[in-house]
Design a protein around this motif. Sequence first.
Motif, PDB file in Angstrom:
ATOM      1  N   TYR A 251       8.681 -38.909  26.932  1.00  0.00           N
ATOM      2  CA  TYR A 251       8.311 -37.521  27.181  1.00  0.00           C
ATOM      3  C   TYR A 251       6.816 -37.430  27.465  1.00  0.00           C
ATOM      4  CZ  TYR A 251      12.988 -36.343  25.712  1.00  0.00           C
ATOM      5  OH  TYR A 251      14.357 -36.256  25.637  1.00  0.00           O
ATOM      6  N   LYS A 252       6.486 -36.747  28.552  1.00  0.00           N
ATOM      7  CA  LYS A 252       5.107 -36.686  29.043  1.00  0.00           C
ATOM      8  C   LYS A 252       4.155 -36.155  27.977  1.00  0.00           C
ATOM      9  CE  LYS A 252       2.274 -34.772  32.779  1.00  0.00           C
ATOM     10  NZ  LYS A 252       1.760 -36.042  33.303  1.00  0.00           N
ATOM     11  N   SER A 253       2.981 -36.785  27.886  1.00  0.00           N
ATOM     12  CA  SER A 253       1.963 -36.367  26.922  1.00  0.00           C
ATOM     13  C   SER A 253       1.143 -35.203  27.463  1.00  0.00           C
ATOM     14  CB  SER A 253       1.005 -37.532  26.630  1.00  0.00           C
ATOM     15  OG  SER A 253       1.663 -38.584  25.973  1.00  0.00           O
ATOM     16  N   LEU A 254       0.648 -34.382  26.549  1.00  0.00           N
ATOM     17  CA  LEU A 254      -0.338 -33.371  26.896  1.00  0.00           C
ATOM     18  C   LEU A 254      -1.682 -34.056  27.106  1.00  0.00           C
ATOM     19  CD1 LEU A 254       0.591 -30.724  24.169  1.00  0.00           C
ATOM     20  CD2 LEU A 254       1.167 -30.609  26.601  1.00  0.00           C
ATOM     21  N   GLN A 255      -2.472 -33.550  28.036  1.00  0.00           N
ATOM     22  CA  GLN A 255      -3.798 -34.097  28.257  1.00  0.00           C
ATOM     23  C   GLN A 255      -4.842 -33.466  27.345  1.00  0.00           C
ATOM     24  OE1 GLN A 255      -4.141 -36.856  30.283  1.00  0.00           O
ATOM     25  NE2 GLN A 255      -1.918 -36.569  30.114  1.00  0.00           N
ATOM     26  N   ASN A 256      -4.554 -32.252  26.904  1.00  0.00           N
ATOM     27  CA  ASN A 256      -5.403 -31.522  25.958  1.00  0.00           C
ATOM     28  C   ASN A 256      -4.499 -30.682  25.074  1.00  0.00           C
ATOM     29  OD1 ASN A 256      -8.284 -31.988  27.074  1.00  0.00           O
ATOM     30  ND2 ASN A 256      -7.150 -31.293  28.873  1.00  0.00           N
ATOM     31  N   PRO A 257      -4.949 -30.324  23.863  1.00  0.00           N
ATOM     32  CA  PRO A 257      -4.163 -29.372  23.080  1.00  0.00           C
ATOM     33  C   PRO A 257      -3.989 -28.090  23.887  1.00  0.00           C
ATOM     34  CG  PRO A 257      -5.947 -30.298  21.768  1.00  0.00           C
ATOM     35  CD  PRO A 257      -6.195 -30.722  23.183  1.00  0.00           C
ATOM     36  N   VAL A 258      -2.804 -27.538  23.862  1.00  0.00           N
ATOM     37  CA  VAL A 258      -2.533 -26.314  24.613  1.00  0.00           C
ATOM     38  C   VAL A 258      -2.695 -25.128  23.664  1.00  0.00           C
ATOM     39  CG1 VAL A 258      -0.849 -25.051  25.984  1.00  0.00           C
ATOM     40  CG2 VAL A 258      -0.966 -27.540  26.152  1.00  0.00           C
TER      41      VAL A 258
END
Length: 293
Positions: A251-258
């Motif tokens: 599952y794709k990772s977030l690049q920054n906290p959303v």
Amino acid sequence: MAFQLSPGVNVSEIDLTTVIPSVATSTGAFVGPFAWGPIGEVTTISDEVRLVNTFGKPDSDNYEYWFSAANFLAYGNNLKVVRTQGLGALNATANGTGLLIKNEDDYLENHAGYAAGSYGGWGARCAGTLGNSILVSMADANTFNVWAYASQFSAVPNTSSYVASRGGANDEVHVVVVDEDGLWTGTAGTVLEKYAFVSKASDAKKSDGTNNYYKTVINSRSEYIWWMDHPTAVTLINTAWGTPVTNGVVYKSLQNPVTRPLSAGTDDLAVSDGNLQNAWIIFADDQRYDISL
């Protein structure tokens, strides 16, 4: 008065209390404008605390209605309440455009399938300016260590046992709901809700067999928000968010906290006699509602 004809032991119970407890037997029906709560849906309220928790505190626009309901609850514990829909009521949303979601049925029928960030990732649970005080933040394994709310959780989200056992990886996220402006608690920045180790996988299960998909968990448990969409950063194809786990899926990772504050929530600008009448009509179904008052 009882008496005995021969020697013996006589046991008597005497109530020495000075208060006669009242037992509420009447069911009341009430409609009116409120600062929060579902619109056009009957909610059973048992006491003033639940009235506040469900429909918000009284304000300068609705205090007459609010205290009328509270007065009934001083004597009874079964008040059926419907929040009216007035002009201009909107739920706050993550992209700041606002949207009216009347109640759970309305969400499930008309808004649960939004995609591509039409209103951002989240919407306030109910219409009203109270929703503008809500902030939602989410992080996964890639972003947890730069996450402002990391101290709220015991460990880094990573891969759940369910997904790992099926050959997948990187499905866990942490989600926190915050009273950013203090309108709910009186203290800005207070954490209202947190959801630890929920999953990006649509079929994810906890060890007890209950659903652990982050959308489902939040929609079923939150008192403040609805899920509207996956984060914009992962709405591209082949990111796997919201799909069942398969062998080899990552599952794709977030690049920054959303982190998204909600905004554009509005209160009822006006409530007409027609609005009130539309709410009262709900109680006309005497097969569902047996109303005394």
